[in-house]
Design an enzyme around this catalytic site. Structure first.
Site: not given
Ligand code: UT7
Length: 342
Positions: A111, A290, A260
């Site tokens: 990215c 993204n 980004h």
């Molecule tokens: O371009 C490359 C650069 N990429 C980035 O910069 C991405 C950086 N990371 C992020 O933006 C975030 O970490 C994410 C948006 C990918 C995820 O957000 P988060 O607040 O870190 O969520 P998480 O991974 O901690 O997941 C929290 C909960 C989990 O459930 P439990 O274990 O708490 O029950 C996930 O399974 O949210 C769940 N979850 C979802 N729920 C509904 C993960 N994806 C989804 C979804 N819909 N799409």
């Protein structure tokens, strides 16, 4: 001699995909996606390709500058989702636009690829090797998204953005800083093709050692979101601070930061950590998701067309992503870059 941006262009696929549509594919909701990322919709290629989007964006930049294709002597395409290993996206753009004099190559830096491309084009212009360059960031990430993985499939979109850069007596591109850390490459992966030949063992892990593609591994995005989130906040801050130091532009004099477009919460965290007003950071991820190497030039073109960029404005373009890679470019905007035909 220095380099300056003299035009911008962008192109996105026709098909818009909403959060509600994704909720029919995987166990997610509009509320989760908006709250956790800020994204509402994204464009997904149906008939378009990486090179067709790249060519459309580059053509808009060329038309904006009112230049003939022969005026371009370098095309750099930043992408991690080319249509082919060869011909490259940059060569396909050259063929479509008829830039017969251009040297063309693609650049893989995740990215951050667009910022890396600006740095390379700036260095080649400063050295006198070339006079005019198109740098285009173009992706169809939808081809490597795992559409059954709710943790990643809601995040990405397709599109392309381009700038046309030209030699100039005063610096438009004032400073470019970049960094990479391959030891953390496993946080964000899209495996390539495995080694496959009559002498290779089909069951063994192949290219690239511990982080290489195995014969059984599909070529889809996997990401440790929280690790990448933490990395991103530090990488953005470093890139802004280092670009600002190198350019001699105090952070308080930066008019807009174009990061980004990965997640609103990443940008909120940087703004609060650096005590900068949130409005300084431009975001359009709500519309496009993204788009990897395309996100910064799409945002820049949108800002340009909306009249948000003014002569003399200092802009910080900031990329971060797979590799891991990161980088920032400090740009002084010139009025001549705000021209549109018709
Ligand atoms: O371009 C490359 C650069 N990429 C980035 O910069 C991405 C950086 N990371 C992020 O933006 C975030 O970490 C994410 C948006 C990918 C995820 O957000 P988060 O607040 O870190 O969520 P998480 O991974 O901690 O997941 C929290 C909960 C989990 O459930 P439990 O274990 O708490 O029950 C996930 O399974 O949210 C769940 N979850 C979802 N729920 C509904 C993960 N994806 C989804 C979804 N819909 N799409």
């Amino acid at each position: 001699m220095f380099s300056t941006i003299i035009a911008t262009g962008s192109a996105v696929p026709q098909r818009e995909v909403t959060n509600a549509e994704l909720a029919q594919l995987v166990d997610t909701s509009d509320e989760w996606i908006v709250t956790r990322t800020g994204m509402s919709r994204r464009r997904i290629a149906v008939t378009e390709t990486t090179s067709s989007l790249a060519a459309a964006a580059a053509r808009r930049a060329l038309d904006g500058a009112g230049l003939s294709p022969d005026a371009v002597d370098l095309i750099v395409a930043a992408t991690v989702t080319p249509d082919n290993f060869t011909p490259t996206v940059s060569c396909q753009v050259q063929a479509t636009l008829g830039c017969a004099r251009a040297t063309c190559f693609d650049l893989w830096a995740g990215c951050s690829g667009f910022v890396y491309g600006v740095k390379v084009a700036d260095a080649m212009i400063r050295s006198g090797a070339v006079s005019r360059a198109i740098v285009v960031g173009a992706e169809t990430l939808s081809r490597v998204v795992d559409w059954t993985d709710r943790g990643t499939c809601v995040l990405f979109g397709d599109g392309a953005g381009a700038v046309l850069m030209e030699a100039s007596p005063a610096p438009g591109v004032m400073a470019c800083v970049t960094g990479s850390d391959g030891t953390r490459g496993g946080f964000l992966r899209i495996p390539g093709l495995p080694i496959r030949n009559p002498w290779a063992d089909a069951t063994s892990s192949t290219s690239g050692g511990a982080s290489g593609a195995s014969a059984a591994e599909p070529s889809v995005i996997s990401m440790d979101g929280q690790e990448v989130f933490r990395f991103a906040v530090g990488a953005i801050q470093w890139s802004i601070e280092e670009a600002s130091k190198l350019a001699g532009v105090p952070i308080g004099r930066i008019r807009r930061i174009v990061p980004h477009q990965a997640n609103n919460r990443i940008i909120d965290a940087v703004a609060s950590r650096m005590r900068l007003p949130r409005e300084v950071f431009y975001t359009n991820l709500q519309h496009y998701g993204n788009t990897s190497a395309a996100s910064i030039p799409i945002a820049l073109d949108e800002m340009n067309r909306q009249g948000l960029l003014h002569n003399g404005d200092h802009l910080a373009l900031v990329g971060f992503g797979g590799g891991l890679t990161w980088g920032g470019a400090m740009v002084r905007w010139t009025a001549s870059a705000t021209r549109f035909p018709g």
